[in-house]
Motif scaffolding. Structure first.
Motif, PDB file in Angstrom:
ATOM      1  N   GLU A 123     -45.147  -2.370  18.198  1.00  0.00           N
ATOM      2  CA  GLU A 123     -43.775  -2.499  18.121  1.00  0.00           C
ATOM      3  C   GLU A 123     -43.299  -2.218  19.434  1.00  0.00           C
ATOM      4  O   GLU A 123     -42.226  -2.975  19.878  1.00  0.00           O
ATOM      5  CB  GLU A 123     -43.137  -1.665  17.038  1.00  0.00           C
ATOM      6  N   GLY A 124     -44.000  -1.737  20.063  1.00  0.00           N
ATOM      7  CA  GLY A 124     -43.780  -1.587  21.688  1.00  0.00           C
ATOM      8  C   GLY A 124     -42.780  -0.396  21.863  1.00  0.00           C
ATOM      9  O   GLY A 124     -42.262   0.447  20.968  1.00  0.00           O
ATOM     10  N   VAL A 125     -41.933  -0.378  23.125  1.00  0.00           N
ATOM     11  CA  VAL A 125     -41.141   0.599  23.260  1.00  0.00           C
ATOM     12  C   VAL A 125     -39.801  -0.329  23.849  1.00  0.00           C
ATOM     13  O   VAL A 125     -40.045  -1.199  25.063  1.00  0.00           O
ATOM     14  CB  VAL A 125     -41.534   1.587  24.141  1.00  0.00           C
ATOM     15  N   LEU A 126     -38.716   0.146  23.725  1.00  0.00           N
ATOM     16  CA  LEU A 126     -37.400  -0.430  24.418  1.00  0.00           C
ATOM     17  C   LEU A 126     -37.269  -1.861  24.179  1.00  0.00           C
ATOM     18  O   LEU A 126     -36.687  -2.488  24.897  1.00  0.00           O
ATOM     19  CB  LEU A 126     -37.266  -0.152  26.188  1.00  0.00           C
ATOM     20  N   GLY A 127     -37.683  -2.062  23.030  1.00  0.00           N
ATOM     21  CA  GLY A 127     -37.614  -3.513  22.320  1.00  0.00           C
ATOM     22  C   GLY A 127     -38.670  -4.532  23.028  1.00  0.00           C
ATOM     23  O   GLY A 127     -38.648  -5.737  22.500  1.00  0.00           O
ATOM     24  N   SER A 131     -46.343  -5.089  23.649  1.00  0.00           N
ATOM     25  CA  SER A 131     -47.329  -5.582  24.748  1.00  0.00           C
ATOM     26  C   SER A 131     -47.675  -7.070  24.898  1.00  0.00           C
ATOM     27  O   SER A 131     -48.125  -7.526  25.908  1.00  0.00           O
ATOM     28  CB  SER A 131     -48.718  -4.887  24.290  1.00  0.00           C
ATOM     29  N   LEU A 132     -47.312  -7.751  23.796  1.00  0.00           N
ATOM     30  CA  LEU A 132     -47.381  -9.244  23.860  1.00  0.00           C
ATOM     31  C   LEU A 132     -46.579  -9.799  24.830  1.00  0.00           C
ATOM     32  O   LEU A 132     -46.931 -10.632  25.618  1.00  0.00           O
ATOM     33  CB  LEU A 132     -47.039  -9.749  22.272  1.00  0.00           C
ATOM     34  N   ALA A 133     -45.282  -9.486  24.786  1.00  0.00           N
ATOM     35  CA  ALA A 133     -44.327 -10.010  25.778  1.00  0.00           C
ATOM     36  C   ALA A 133     -44.675  -9.596  27.210  1.00  0.00           C
ATOM     37  O   ALA A 133     -44.536 -10.295  28.067  1.00  0.00           O
ATOM     38  CB  ALA A 133     -42.718  -9.588  25.493  1.00  0.00           C
ATOM     39  N   ILE A 134     -44.985  -8.515  27.222  1.00  0.00           N
ATOM     40  CA  ILE A 134     -45.040  -7.652  28.719  1.00  0.00           C
ATOM     41  C   ILE A 134     -46.281  -8.394  29.363  1.00  0.00           C
ATOM     42  O   ILE A 134     -46.218  -8.686  30.551  1.00  0.00           O
ATOM     43  CB  ILE A 134     -45.490  -6.295  28.563  1.00  0.00           C
ATOM     44  N   ILE A 157     -51.275  -2.802  27.872  1.00  0.00           N
ATOM     45  CA  ILE A 157     -52.340  -2.204  26.961  1.00  0.00           C
ATOM     46  C   ILE A 157     -51.718  -0.649  27.006  1.00  0.00           C
ATOM     47  O   ILE A 157     -52.076  -0.087  25.733  1.00  0.00           O
ATOM     48  CB  ILE A 157     -53.593  -2.113  27.737  1.00  0.00           C
ATOM     49  N   PHE A 158     -51.227  -0.182  27.919  1.00  0.00           N
ATOM     50  CA  PHE A 158     -50.646   1.298  27.958  1.00  0.00           C
ATOM     51  C   PHE A 158     -49.552   1.358  26.586  1.00  0.00           C
ATOM     52  O   PHE A 158     -49.583   2.048  26.021  1.00  0.00           O
ATOM     53  CB  PHE A 158     -50.160   1.803  29.356  1.00  0.00           C
ATOM     54  N   ILE A 159     -48.715   0.328  26.907  1.00  0.00           N
ATOM     55  CA  ILE A 159     -47.853   0.357  25.893  1.00  0.00           C
ATOM     56  C   ILE A 159     -48.001   0.015  24.204  1.00  0.00           C
ATOM     57  O   ILE A 159     -47.830   0.649  23.328  1.00  0.00           O
ATOM     58  CB  ILE A 159     -46.552  -0.785  26.209  1.00  0.00           C
ATOM     59  N   GLY A 160     -49.160  -0.790  24.201  1.00  0.00           N
ATOM     60  CA  GLY A 160     -49.721  -1.040  22.927  1.00  0.00           C
ATOM     61  C   GLY A 160     -50.399   0.122  22.249  1.00  0.00           C
ATOM     62  O   GLY A 160     -50.549   0.331  21.140  1.00  0.00           O
TER      63      GLY A 160
END
Length: 330
Positions: free
Chosen positions: A100-104, A107-110, A91-94
């Motif tokens: 698109e997230g960060v560092l590739g 939030s979906l993958a995490i 949720i923080f990343i999203g």
């Protein structure tokens, strides 16, 4: 005998060595595992559910009715803390970096990777380092095996279908074993040692469902996701296990994995919320990489932690930890 001793010298070797053998065969010689009959049923991923089911039954025979409060306490702490850390990071990343997230990493993958735990790895490690209550918590942890918690974390709370029958199916072997083990001591004495003997088969069949090329497909972000799942997620779970559960923490590392079923979670989420459809392929490869990375590293970390800080199977010189274990067992 020398081979067995060599395997036992490797941290969690009775599981991780067969797992790596199974993964290697499935990656380079998958057709060898699919020739059919007893070979496929015993050595391929098709045998994983059977091996685990028998292991759960044997575990159930050792579980006494009076142990159930400990089962729910331990499993609940692991389940909730794993969800909190996975949802929190995702949720923080999203929120701050968008879809698109960060560092590739999206939030979906995490969330898909961190909130889903590998029940096979957890059970095998619990058999090696924990006790019957740790092992029985596998049934409760089955709740996070699938898209439900990921969807909740992403805000798709409209999903109302809790996989009740899947949970019931996981619990039945334990319940049948527990009933027989409580009623008949000779049954408990006969089946209780067999759970340990099945660990190599669980490792082999689990590995036979892993393709090592997924690490390559997931790339650097996929490997990073596996490391985050294990070390960031695991550290938080271990903290909760030690502070709230008053346990040594080995179970926290054992559950800091990504389930094989989590590979299908991104696609399941996209069916509910089409906004994630464009991220499904990348997220799937990254989650698959996390499955491989955590399946290999989690046993090593759990072994190190159990030896250093103690567990029911690894008593050490840590007096405080040993006292906690003995007090709870009493």
């Amino acid at each position: 005998m020398k081979i067995l001793k060599a395997v036992q010298k490797v941290p969690a070797g009775m599981m991780i060595i067969p797992l790596l053998i199974g993964a290697t065969l499935n990656t380079f010689l998958p057709h060898w595992l699919k020739i059919g009959s007893f070979t496929t049923a015993t050595f391929s991923n098709a045998g994983a559910a059977t091996a685990m089911g028998i292991q759960l039954f044997c575990l159930g025979t050792t579980l006494q009715v009076g142990d159930m409060p400990k089962v729910f306490k331990r499993g609940g702490i692991l389940l909730i803390s794993k969800f909190i850390i996975g949802a929190g990071i995702g949720i923080f990343i999203g929120k701050f970096f968008g879809m698109e997230g960060v560092l590739g990493l999206t939030s979906l993958a995490i969330i898909s990777a961190i909130t889903n735990s590998n029940g096979s790895v957890y059970l095998a490690l619990s058999k090696s380092y924990g006790d019957s209550s740790d092992c029985a918590a596998t049934a409760l942890l089955a709740l996070n095996d699938g898209p439900l918690f990921t969807l909740i974390a992403l805000g798709a709370s409209g999903l109302a279908n809790v996989p009740i029958m899947a949970l019931v199916a996981t619990v039945i072997p334990i319940i049948v074993g527990m009933i027989l083990g409580n009623l008949y001591k000779e049954i408990r004495d006969f089946f209780s040692p067999m759970g340990d003997k099945l660990i190599p088969f669980v490792g082999l069949t689990l590995g036979a469902g892993i393709n090592l090329s997924n690490v390559v497909k997931g790339g650097g972000p996929g490997i990073l996701l596996g490391l985050i799942t294990l070390f960031v997620g695991g550290s938080f779970i271990v903290f909760c296990d030690r502070i709230i559960g008053k346990r040594p923490g080995y179970a926290g590392w054992a559950v800091a994995t990504t389930a094989g079923n989590a590979v299908a979670v991104p696609a399941a989420v996209a069916l509910i919320d089409p906004r994630y459809a464009q991220h499904v392929s990348v997220a799937t490869a990254q989650v698959a990489a996390s499955v491989v990375v955590t399946a290999i590293l989690a046993p090593l970390v759990t072994n190190y932690w159990a030896k250093k800080y103690g567990s029911p199977q690894f008593q050490n010189n840590n007096t405080d930890t040993n006292i906690l274990i003995k007090e709870e067992e009493a």
